[in-house]
Design a protein around this motif. Sequence first.
Motif, PDB file in Angstrom:
ATOM      1  N   LEU A 149     -39.313 -10.809  13.603  1.00  0.00           N
ATOM      2  CA  LEU A 149     -37.918 -11.234  13.673  1.00  0.00           C
ATOM      3  C   LEU A 149     -37.537 -12.026  12.425  1.00  0.00           C
ATOM      4  N   ARG A 150     -38.476 -12.805  11.902  1.00  0.00           N
ATOM      5  CA  ARG A 150     -38.197 -13.553  10.668  1.00  0.00           C
ATOM      6  C   ARG A 150     -37.950 -12.594   9.513  1.00  0.00           C
ATOM      7  N   GLN A 151     -38.706 -11.494   9.478  1.00  0.00           N
ATOM      8  CA  GLN A 151     -38.502 -10.499   8.427  1.00  0.00           C
ATOM      9  C   GLN A 151     -37.123  -9.866   8.555  1.00  0.00           C
ATOM     10  N   LYS A 152     -36.720  -9.617   9.802  1.00  0.00           N
ATOM     11  CA  LYS A 152     -35.396  -9.043  10.026  1.00  0.00           C
ATOM     12  C   LYS A 152     -34.305 -10.035   9.612  1.00  0.00           C
ATOM     13  N   LEU A 153     -34.551 -11.316   9.883  1.00  0.00           N
ATOM     14  CA  LEU A 153     -33.593 -12.344   9.478  1.00  0.00           C
ATOM     15  C   LEU A 153     -33.447 -12.351   7.959  1.00  0.00           C
ATOM     16  N   TYR A 154     -34.575 -12.251   7.263  1.00  0.00           N
ATOM     17  CA  TYR A 154     -34.544 -12.229   5.807  1.00  0.00           C
ATOM     18  C   TYR A 154     -33.734 -11.036   5.302  1.00  0.00           C
ATOM     19  N   SER A 155     -33.913  -9.891   5.969  1.00  0.00           N
ATOM     20  CA  SER A 155     -33.166  -8.692   5.578  1.00  0.00           C
ATOM     21  C   SER A 155     -31.671  -8.896   5.774  1.00  0.00           C
ATOM     22  N   VAL A 156     -31.312  -9.503   6.883  1.00  0.00           N
ATOM     23  CA  VAL A 156     -29.894  -9.752   7.174  1.00  0.00           C
ATOM     24  C   VAL A 156     -29.317 -10.740   6.162  1.00  0.00           C
ATOM     25  N   GLN A 157     -30.094 -11.773   5.832  1.00  0.00           N
ATOM     26  CA  GLN A 157     -29.623 -12.740   4.842  1.00  0.00           C
ATOM     27  C   GLN A 157     -29.365 -12.063   3.492  1.00  0.00           C
ATOM     28  N   LEU A 158     -30.272 -11.193   3.098  1.00  0.00           N
ATOM     29  CA  LEU A 158     -30.078 -10.472   1.844  1.00  0.00           C
ATOM     30  C   LEU A 158     -28.833  -9.602   1.896  1.00  0.00           C
ATOM     31  N   LEU A 159     -28.655  -8.928   3.017  1.00  0.00           N
ATOM     32  CA  LEU A 159     -27.495  -8.058   3.153  1.00  0.00           C
ATOM     33  C   LEU A 159     -26.205  -8.856   3.063  1.00  0.00           C
ATOM     34  N   LEU A 160     -26.138  -9.964   3.781  1.00  0.00           N
ATOM     35  CA  LEU A 160     -24.919 -10.777   3.775  1.00  0.00           C
ATOM     36  C   LEU A 160     -24.644 -11.347   2.382  1.00  0.00           C
ATOM     37  N   LEU A 161     -25.703 -11.783   1.711  1.00  0.00           N
ATOM     38  CA  LEU A 161     -25.518 -12.315   0.369  1.00  0.00           C
ATOM     39  C   LEU A 161     -25.130 -11.215  -0.599  1.00  0.00           C
ATOM     40  N   GLY A 162     -25.726 -10.041  -0.397  1.00  0.00           N
ATOM     41  CA  GLY A 162     -25.367  -8.901  -1.235  1.00  0.00           C
ATOM     42  C   GLY A 162     -23.920  -8.517  -1.052  1.00  0.00           C
ATOM     43  N   VAL A 163     -23.463  -8.564   0.173  1.00  0.00           N
ATOM     44  CA  VAL A 163     -22.058  -8.262   0.464  1.00  0.00           C
ATOM     45  C   VAL A 163     -21.147  -9.252  -0.241  1.00  0.00           C
ATOM     46  N   GLN A 164     -21.525 -10.517  -0.154  1.00  0.00           N
ATOM     47  CA  GLN A 164     -20.700 -11.555  -0.784  1.00  0.00           C
ATOM     48  C   GLN A 164     -20.673 -11.415  -2.297  1.00  0.00           C
ATOM     49  N   GLU A 165     -21.861 -11.228  -2.897  1.00  0.00           N
ATOM     50  CA  GLU A 165     -21.932 -11.178  -4.346  1.00  0.00           C
ATOM     51  C   GLU A 165     -21.311  -9.913  -4.909  1.00  0.00           C
ATOM     52  N   ALA A 166     -21.417  -8.813  -4.210  1.00  0.00           N
ATOM     53  CA  ALA A 166     -20.929  -7.542  -4.735  1.00  0.00           C
ATOM     54  C   ALA A 166     -19.527  -7.191  -4.246  1.00  0.00           C
ATOM     55  N   SER A 167     -18.898  -8.122  -3.571  1.00  0.00           N
ATOM     56  CA  SER A 167     -17.534  -7.904  -3.067  1.00  0.00           C
ATOM     57  C   SER A 167     -17.436  -6.633  -2.226  1.00  0.00           C
ATOM     58  N   LEU A 168     -18.314  -6.561  -1.250  1.00  0.00           N
ATOM     59  CA  LEU A 168     -18.339  -5.374  -0.394  1.00  0.00           C
ATOM     60  C   LEU A 168     -17.685  -5.642   0.959  1.00  0.00           C
ATOM     61  N   ASN A 169     -16.682  -6.472   0.984  1.00  0.00           N
ATOM     62  CA  ASN A 169     -16.083  -6.869   2.254  1.00  0.00           C
ATOM     63  C   ASN A 169     -15.477  -5.689   3.017  1.00  0.00           C
ATOM     64  N   LYS A 170     -14.840  -4.804   2.286  1.00  0.00           N
ATOM     65  CA  LYS A 170     -14.234  -3.661   2.953  1.00  0.00           C
ATOM     66  C   LYS A 170     -15.295  -2.771   3.584  1.00  0.00           C
ATOM     67  N   LYS A 171     -16.390  -2.595   2.864  1.00  0.00           N
ATOM     68  CA  LYS A 171     -17.473  -1.784   3.401  1.00  0.00           C
ATOM     69  C   LYS A 171     -18.133  -2.496   4.581  1.00  0.00           C
ATOM     70  N   MET A 172     -18.156  -3.818   4.533  1.00  0.00           N
ATOM     71  CA  MET A 172     -18.729  -4.569   5.631  1.00  0.00           C
ATOM     72  C   MET A 172     -17.909  -4.370   6.894  1.00  0.00           C
ATOM     73  N   GLU A 173     -16.604  -4.311   6.724  1.00  0.00           N
ATOM     74  CA  GLU A 173     -15.732  -4.064   7.881  1.00  0.00           C
ATOM     75  C   GLU A 173     -16.046  -2.700   8.491  1.00  0.00           C
TER      76      GLU A 173
END
Length: 248
Positions: free
Chosen positions: A41-65
């Motif tokens: 579960l910690r590994q999955k949390l790390y993956s989610v954190q990377l994804l969320l940060l990637g979304v923020q840094e790459a301005s992928l908000n529309k794709k996130m929706e």
Amino acid sequence: MNTNSDITPEEFEMLEQYVLEKLPIAEQESVTKRLEADAVLRQKLYSVQLLLLGVQEASLNKKMEQFHQDIRSVKKNSSSSHRKIYSMRIWLAAASVIIIATLGALLYFNSSTSDSKLFSTYYKPDPGLIGTMSVSDNYLFDRAMIDYKTGEYAKAISAWESLLKTHPANDTINYFLGSAYLAFDKNAKAIDYFRIVTNQQESYFYKDACWYIGLALLKNDEKKEAISFIEKSNHENKEKLLLKLKDK
């Protein structure tokens, strides 16, 4: 990072809310305890954190929706779960590449820029000698010293390296070869020659060699070893530089 672990839509939403601290306090604490006991579960949390940060840094908000719409679709149609999980893996992989590259570049740039500024602030080439010190081939050495003082570093290096063939352990020649290479922006070579001098603690140039090898190592992003040498020097700016390095 292992992005092949299946993260269900439910797990993703739970971990996303956990990262964003949007869960009720009791649930937040419950997830914390689960994470402490569950390495997967910690590994999955790390993956989610990377994804969320990637979304923020790459301005992928529309794709996130759109991604959230996909998750809701998965809930309505459990038969498509495998396909959506596969899609999530692609998202995680893409986000990981984006964020690792972005953060890596930023961290390297900030660190190297900061150390380079300190190097530029405190580095001044050794002014050189008026005469010679324990070098038998005086004319060749003196001629090279003139080249060194006038910024003709390549010529000075060529002459001193020819002298070094018959005086391989001479501290004076090794010290000024290190000085010439450092002024010539050849850090690795400068460090090699300064090391020879710093291995001779009885040398007249020992303290100065410690200062310059410290600066060269600092410019080379080897901060810990740089500090160890700078501490052994007696340069007038030693304490100021050490204070700045240890505060970083």
